[in-house]
Design an enzyme around this catalytic site. Sequence first.
Site, PDB file in Angstrom:
ATOM      1  N   LYS A  24       2.445  -3.400  -2.478  1.00  0.00           N
ATOM      2  CA  LYS A  24       1.871  -2.156  -1.995  1.00  0.00           C
ATOM      3  C   LYS A  24       0.512  -2.479  -1.397  1.00  0.00           C
ATOM      4  O   LYS A  24      -0.284  -3.191  -2.011  1.00  0.00           O
ATOM      5  CB  LYS A  24       1.712  -1.227  -3.196  1.00  0.00           C
ATOM      6  N   GLY A  25       0.279  -2.018  -0.183  1.00  0.00           N
ATOM      7  CA  GLY A  25      -1.029  -2.204   0.452  1.00  0.00           C
ATOM      8  C   GLY A  25      -1.755  -0.884   0.522  1.00  0.00           C
ATOM      9  O   GLY A  25      -1.316   0.102  -0.052  1.00  0.00           O
ATOM     10  N   ASP A 139     -10.199 -13.225   9.385  1.00  0.00           N
ATOM     11  CA  ASP A 139     -10.080 -12.751   8.013  1.00  0.00           C
ATOM     12  C   ASP A 139      -9.236 -13.709   7.174  1.00  0.00           C
ATOM     13  O   ASP A 139      -8.386 -13.292   6.388  1.00  0.00           O
ATOM     14  CB  ASP A 139      -9.476 -11.345   8.026  1.00  0.00           C
ATOM     15  N   LYS A 141      -8.380 -15.799   4.218  1.00  0.00           N
ATOM     16  CA  LYS A 141      -8.678 -15.899   2.784  1.00  0.00           C
ATOM     17  C   LYS A 141      -7.353 -15.877   2.028  1.00  0.00           C
ATOM     18  O   LYS A 141      -6.328 -15.477   2.593  1.00  0.00           O
ATOM     19  CB  LYS A 141      -9.604 -14.769   2.334  1.00  0.00           C
ATOM     20  N   ASN A 144      -4.713 -13.102   2.253  1.00  0.00           N
ATOM     21  CA  ASN A 144      -4.020 -12.852   3.514  1.00  0.00           C
ATOM     22  C   ASN A 144      -3.050 -13.958   3.884  1.00  0.00           C
ATOM     23  O   ASN A 144      -2.651 -14.085   5.040  1.00  0.00           O
ATOM     24  CB  ASN A 144      -5.043 -12.666   4.645  1.00  0.00           C
ATOM     25  N   ASP A 157      -1.490 -10.631   7.927  1.00  0.00           N
ATOM     26  CA  ASP A 157      -2.610  -9.714   8.043  1.00  0.00           C
ATOM     27  C   ASP A 157      -3.503 -10.016   9.245  1.00  0.00           C
ATOM     28  O   ASP A 157      -4.598 -10.567   9.108  1.00  0.00           O
ATOM     29  CB  ASP A 157      -3.438  -9.742   6.748  1.00  0.00           C
ATOM     30  N   THR A 175     -14.956  -8.106  -0.136  1.00  0.00           N
ATOM     31  CA  THR A 175     -15.785  -9.263  -0.476  1.00  0.00           C
ATOM     32  C   THR A 175     -16.420  -9.875   0.769  1.00  0.00           C
ATOM     33  O   THR A 175     -15.836  -9.871   1.848  1.00  0.00           O
ATOM     34  CB  THR A 175     -14.962 -10.326  -1.224  1.00  0.00           C
TER      35      THR A 175
HETATM   36  P1  ATP Z   1      -3.996  -4.283   2.713  1.00  0.00           P
HETATM   37  O1  ATP Z   1      -3.492  -2.892   2.811  1.00  0.00           O
HETATM   38  O2  ATP Z   1      -5.373  -4.373   2.211  1.00  0.00           O
HETATM   39  O3  ATP Z   1      -3.753  -5.081   3.944  1.00  0.00           O
HETATM   40  P2  ATP Z   1      -2.086  -5.993   1.537  1.00  0.00           P
HETATM   41  O4  ATP Z   1      -2.270  -7.000   2.603  1.00  0.00           O
HETATM   42  O5  ATP Z   1      -1.964  -6.480   0.141  1.00  0.00           O
HETATM   43  O6  ATP Z   1      -3.204  -4.918   1.534  1.00  0.00           O
HETATM   44  P3  ATP Z   1       0.464  -5.369   2.577  1.00  0.00           P
HETATM   45  O7  ATP Z   1       0.353  -6.299   3.703  1.00  0.00           O
HETATM   46  O8  ATP Z   1       0.938  -3.991   2.835  1.00  0.00           O
HETATM   47  O9  ATP Z   1      -0.857  -5.102   1.868  1.00  0.00           O
HETATM   48  O10 ATP Z   1       1.376  -6.041   1.465  1.00  0.00           O
HETATM   49  C1  ATP Z   1       1.423  -5.608   0.157  1.00  0.00           C
HETATM   50  C2  ATP Z   1       1.995  -6.696  -0.704  1.00  0.00           C
HETATM   51  O11 ATP Z   1       3.385  -6.866  -0.430  1.00  0.00           O
HETATM   52  C3  ATP Z   1       1.394  -8.069  -0.459  1.00  0.00           C
HETATM   53  O12 ATP Z   1       0.233  -8.259  -1.195  1.00  0.00           O
HETATM   54  C4  ATP Z   1       2.533  -9.008  -0.855  1.00  0.00           C
HETATM   55  O13 ATP Z   1       2.541  -9.196  -2.249  1.00  0.00           O
HETATM   56  C5  ATP Z   1       3.756  -8.221  -0.486  1.00  0.00           C
HETATM   57  N1  ATP Z   1       4.251  -8.617   0.831  1.00  0.00           N
HETATM   58  C6  ATP Z   1       3.794  -8.157   2.016  1.00  0.00           C
HETATM   59  N2  ATP Z   1       4.439  -8.720   3.040  1.00  0.00           N
HETATM   60  C7  ATP Z   1       5.322  -9.591   2.504  1.00  0.00           C
HETATM   61  C8  ATP Z   1       6.283 -10.505   3.060  1.00  0.00           C
HETATM   62  N3  ATP Z   1       6.437 -10.624   4.358  1.00  0.00           N
HETATM   63  N4  ATP Z   1       7.006 -11.255   2.201  1.00  0.00           N
HETATM   64  C9  ATP Z   1       6.839 -11.124   0.880  1.00  0.00           C
HETATM   65  N5  ATP Z   1       5.950 -10.295   0.291  1.00  0.00           N
HETATM   66  C10 ATP Z   1       5.197  -9.533   1.084  1.00  0.00           C
HETATM   67 MG    MG Z   2      -2.953  -6.726   4.247  1.00  0.00          MG
END
Ligand code: ATP
Ligand code: MG
Length: 285
Positions: A24-25, A139, A141, A144, A157, A175
């Site tokens: 979940k993001g 970005d 890190k 990402n 990301d 951060t």
């Molecule tokens: P933000 O909203 O700050 O960018 P985030 O990068 O954690 O947060 P998302 O990119 O929406 O949010 O992804 C949420 C989570 O889902 C990730 O942290 C990861 O654990 C999982 N995830 C995302 N994309 C993939 C993928 N392509 N394969 C496997 N897991 C994934």
């Molecule tokens: Mg993200």
Amino acid sequence: MSNAEVTSTTMSIKDFEIGKPLGKGKFGHVYLARTRKEEFLVALKVLHKAQLIKDDMAHQLRREIEIQANLNHKNILKMYTYFYDEQRIFMVLEYAPRGELYKSLTKAGRFDEPKSSTYALQMVDALEYCHQNDVIHRDIKPENILIGYNHELKISDFGWSVHAPSSKRKTLCGTIDYLPPEMLNHQTYDKNVDLWCLGVLVYEFLVGKPPFESAETATTYQKIKAVEFEYPDYVSSEARDFISKLLVFTPSERMPLAVARGHPFITKHNSSNDNNTTTTTTNGN
Ligand code: ATP
Ligand code: MG
């Protein structure tokens, strides 16, 4: 790059079987999914339009999609396509079965030098490819970066990435551990910001925490501006030399990626250093 360059699609949510949630993001959920026709596994990122508009993120998402859809490299998470309905935007992403680098690093504490070196080379490859296509990630890190089936890093990301050169200022959020001095000082910056971040990243691989980390943000800020950090005893001289040549205050004096590739810290642990075998480039600008 114009919006039209991202291939539009006739796909819809009906073309997928939705599986377990992967995470979940801030703007939505990510699910494991499989195309009904080819039975091809993907990660489906679902974003809600209303939330994006409310938080003024529509522009940033558009840029993220345009950039990510046009990059094609084994160490960059592929965005295959996207589609949308009334309420939602769906990003069809390469599935990274071994999850987040951040978690893997937290679990391990720190990585040994061979592993850090191999990961560093993959980052050099991916960043070189980005820069050749005039994309600055900005970005880099562990949060990402995802990990593929064969333990290969996948940069994801691209929300903060830009087409070079840019004089845009970055809004400071989250951060500041990875922010280069020129971004702290709100100066213009170029692709050399990614070199600094690579130095911070490789330090964090080896030590388990970023070099300028402090309890107070103001202290981190001062340390970054003074390029003030220390190596624990166990860090080898090759690794120190590699990091120290990236964590350089003046952007143009940082070790170029082509030089980093041939540095002893890389060559010592990666026998066949011809990892950079991509054939496809962006179709942008
Ligand atoms: P933000 O909203 O700050 O960018 P985030 O990068 O954690 O947060 P998302 O990119 O929406 O949010 O992804 C949420 C989570 O889902 C990730 O942290 C990861 O654990 C999982 N995830 C995302 N994309 C993939 C993928 N392509 N394969 C496997 N897991 C994934
Ligand atoms: Mg993200």
